[in-house]
Every structure is written in structure tokens, then in C-alpha cells.
Write an enzyme that holds these catalytic residues in place. Structure first.
Site, PDB file in Angstrom:
ATOM      1  N   ALA A  35       0.836  -1.206   0.000  1.00  0.00           N
ATOM      2  CA  ALA A  35       0.000   0.000   0.000  1.00  0.00           C
ATOM      3  C   ALA A  35       0.873   1.260   0.000  1.00  0.00           C
ATOM      4  CB  ALA A  35      -0.931  -0.004   1.209  1.00  0.00           C
ATOM      5  N   ALA A  38       2.236   1.707  -3.488  1.00  0.00           N
ATOM      6  CA  ALA A  38       1.217   2.227  -4.408  1.00  0.00           C
ATOM      7  C   ALA A  38       1.016   3.720  -4.206  1.00  0.00           C
ATOM      8  CB  ALA A  38      -0.107   1.485  -4.202  1.00  0.00           C
ATOM      9  N   GLU A  39       0.887   4.147  -2.963  1.00  0.00           N
ATOM     10  CA  GLU A  39       0.667   5.570  -2.704  1.00  0.00           C
ATOM     11  C   GLU A  39       1.887   6.400  -3.096  1.00  0.00           C
ATOM     12  OE1 GLU A  39      -0.991   8.694   0.613  1.00  0.00           O
ATOM     13  OE2 GLU A  39      -1.230   6.548   0.953  1.00  0.00           O
ATOM     14  N   THR A  40       3.070   5.872  -2.898  1.00  0.00           N
ATOM     15  CA  THR A  40       4.289   6.588  -3.280  1.00  0.00           C
ATOM     16  C   THR A  40       4.352   6.789  -4.791  1.00  0.00           C
ATOM     17  OG1 THR A  40       5.474   5.746  -1.352  1.00  0.00           O
ATOM     18  CG2 THR A  40       6.812   6.527  -3.197  1.00  0.00           C
ATOM     19  N   SER A  43       1.664   9.308  -5.820  1.00  0.00           N
ATOM     20  CA  SER A  43       1.981  10.640  -5.296  1.00  0.00           C
ATOM     21  C   SER A  43       3.122  11.298  -6.052  1.00  0.00           C
ATOM     22  CB  SER A  43       2.298  10.558  -3.805  1.00  0.00           C
ATOM     23  OG  SER A  43       1.140  10.175  -3.086  1.00  0.00           O
TER      24      SER A  43
END
Length: 118
Positions: A35, A38-40, A43
Site C-alpha cells: 500500500a 502504491a501511494e508513493t 503521489s
């Protein structure tokens, strides 16, 4: 976490991460690590979009993360590929596919970011 950017743009970002050091007690890839990957990836793309719109001081902040873990992560590394679905003046949405070394889909995520002009 050992993340390494392979390529990045507002529309498409690829980041790799080792599985070693990012595992749960059973030795499998930790869902929180995938997770975070994925967010990195999403972003990084969102920040580049914000800076393209408003200059180098603009930022993007995460507002939503949804991830489905589809397969156990094993092996040496995983790769997140973020693809833009929406690049707006105040928000972005990216789909992130996380795959293993054999290009098997491990997880899929949707990440929304708010674009801020500081």
C-alpha cells in the site's frame, strides 16, 4: 523500505521495492508495504502534475487509497506502475498495478491526491 524510482511523469510512474525487509511474520510481502508503494508511485506522479500546473512549490497530498491484494508477494522485488486516470487543477486519480518479477499481478490500487498551490 528500499523503494527505487525507475521512471516518473505526471501520467506514468514506475517504482520498484525489495520484498526482503518488507514482510509480515510469515515471510510474505506485508500488505501495508505494498500500500505504501502504491501511494508513493501515485503521489510522485501527482506532485509532478501539481508542479507542472503551479510551479516548483506546489504539492499533492493523498486523500484516498484503495487497494486489493490479489496474490502473495514472493521473490526478490515488486514493481508499482501508476497510470493517470484524472489530472485536474485540484485533484488527481491514478490506478497502480503492483506486479512481481514474473509480471504477475500482486495488487491493484486507486489513489486520489489533492493538488495544492502553496
Amino acid at each position: 523500505m528500499g523503494m527505487r524510482i525507475i521512471s516518473q511523469s505526471p501520467e506514468h510512474t514506475v517504482i520498484e521495492m525489495p520484498i526482503s525487509g518488507n514482510t509480515q511474520p510469515q515471510g510474505l510481502l506485508h500488505g501495508g508495504a505494498s500500500a505504501a508503494l502504491a501511494e508513493t508511485a501515485a503521489s510522485h506522479s501527482a506532485i509532478l502534475h501539481a508542479q507542472r500546473l503551479f510551479g516548483e512549490n506546489a504539492v499533492a497530498v493523498g486523500v484516498e487509497l484503495n487497494i486489493s491484494h490479489l496474490k502473495a508477494g514472493r521473490g526478490l522485488l515488486i514493481r508499482a506502475t501508476a497510470e493517470a486516470l484524472h489530472l485536474g487543477r485540484s485533484s488527481t486519480v491514478h490506478t497502480v498495478r503492483i506486479t512481481d518479477e514474473d509480471h504477475q499481478l500482486i495488487a491493484i490500487a486507486r489513489v486520489s491526491n489533492r493538488v495544492l498551490n502553496k
